[in-house]
Enzyme design. Structure first.
Site, mmCIF file in Angstrom:
data_model
loop_
_atom_site.group_PDB
_atom_site.id
_atom_site.type_symbol
_atom_site.label_atom_id
_atom_site.label_comp_id
_atom_site.label_asym_id
_atom_site.label_seq_id
_atom_site.Cartn_x
_atom_site.Cartn_y
_atom_site.Cartn_z
ATOM 1 N N HIS A 83 6.497 -9.235 -14.931
ATOM 2 C CA HIS A 83 7.955 -9.156 -14.996
ATOM 3 C C HIS A 83 8.407 -7.768 -15.429
ATOM 4 C CE1 HIS A 83 12.020 -9.621 -16.606
ATOM 5 N NE2 HIS A 83 12.149 -10.548 -15.685
ATOM 6 N N HIS B 68 11.754 -13.938 -8.875
ATOM 7 C CA HIS B 68 10.964 -12.720 -8.630
ATOM 8 C C HIS B 68 9.876 -12.974 -7.588
ATOM 9 C CE1 HIS B 68 12.795 -10.079 -11.465
ATOM 10 N NE2 HIS B 68 12.402 -10.742 -12.537
ATOM 11 N N TYR C 44 6.772 -20.373 -9.554
ATOM 12 C CA TYR C 44 7.631 -19.763 -8.545
ATOM 13 C C TYR C 44 9.049 -19.638 -9.084
ATOM 14 C CZ TYR C 44 4.137 -20.307 -4.890
ATOM 15 O OH TYR C 44 3.011 -20.198 -4.121
ATOM 16 N N GLY C 45 9.437 -18.431 -9.438
ATOM 17 C CA GLY C 45 10.810 -18.138 -9.816
ATOM 18 C C GLY C 45 11.387 -17.164 -8.805
#
Length: 132
Positions: free
Chosen positions: A10, A74, A71-72
């Site tokens: 991130h 990004h 799974y987000g």
């Protein structure tokens, strides 16, 4: 055929975040599994971005592993958009600036993550911290 790996995290303002990413990069590099190993960050203000890391690599095929728990946005949108791949879940293969690129799944469902969770607890007794 030269193989590369980009570990995508991130990103954070904290130095420790980058240090942990570098630790994993170095371990993988020392394993000899890939010709090149780089880290990159999904947060827009953190460098290098995944596309920048891929451009710097002299490899025929590059695997991009999202160091994310699931799974987000990004993983399903930002990363595919950046590389010109279709959005969504799953493994994605394509070409980016003349190099074959494979976006792998995030690591969160891997059994080794489960073991890392357990190890975090079991490590307390071994380190002499926590339980008395």
């Amino acid at each position: 055929m030269r193989r590369g790996l980009v570990i995508v995290g991130h990103g954070s303002q904290l130095n420790h975040y980058r240090e942990v990413m570098e630790l994993h990069r170095k371990r993988i590099e020392e394993s000899g599994a890939f010709d090149e190993v780089k880290i990159a960050f999904a947060a827009r203000k953190r460098r290098p971005m995944p596309d920048e890391a891929i451009r710097e690599m002299n490899c025929d095929i590059i695997y991009v592993v999202p160091l994310f728990i699931s799974y987000g946005l990004h993983v399903t949108e930002d990363l595919p958009d950046l590389l010109g791949f279709p959005r969504g879940r799953g493994i994605k293969e394509g070409e980016f600036e003349g190099k074959k690129v494979v976006i792998c799944e995030p690591i969160g469902e891997d059994y080794f993550v489960t073991y890392a969770i357990l190890n975090s607890v079991f490590r307390i007794g071994r380190d002499g911290k926590g339980e008395e």
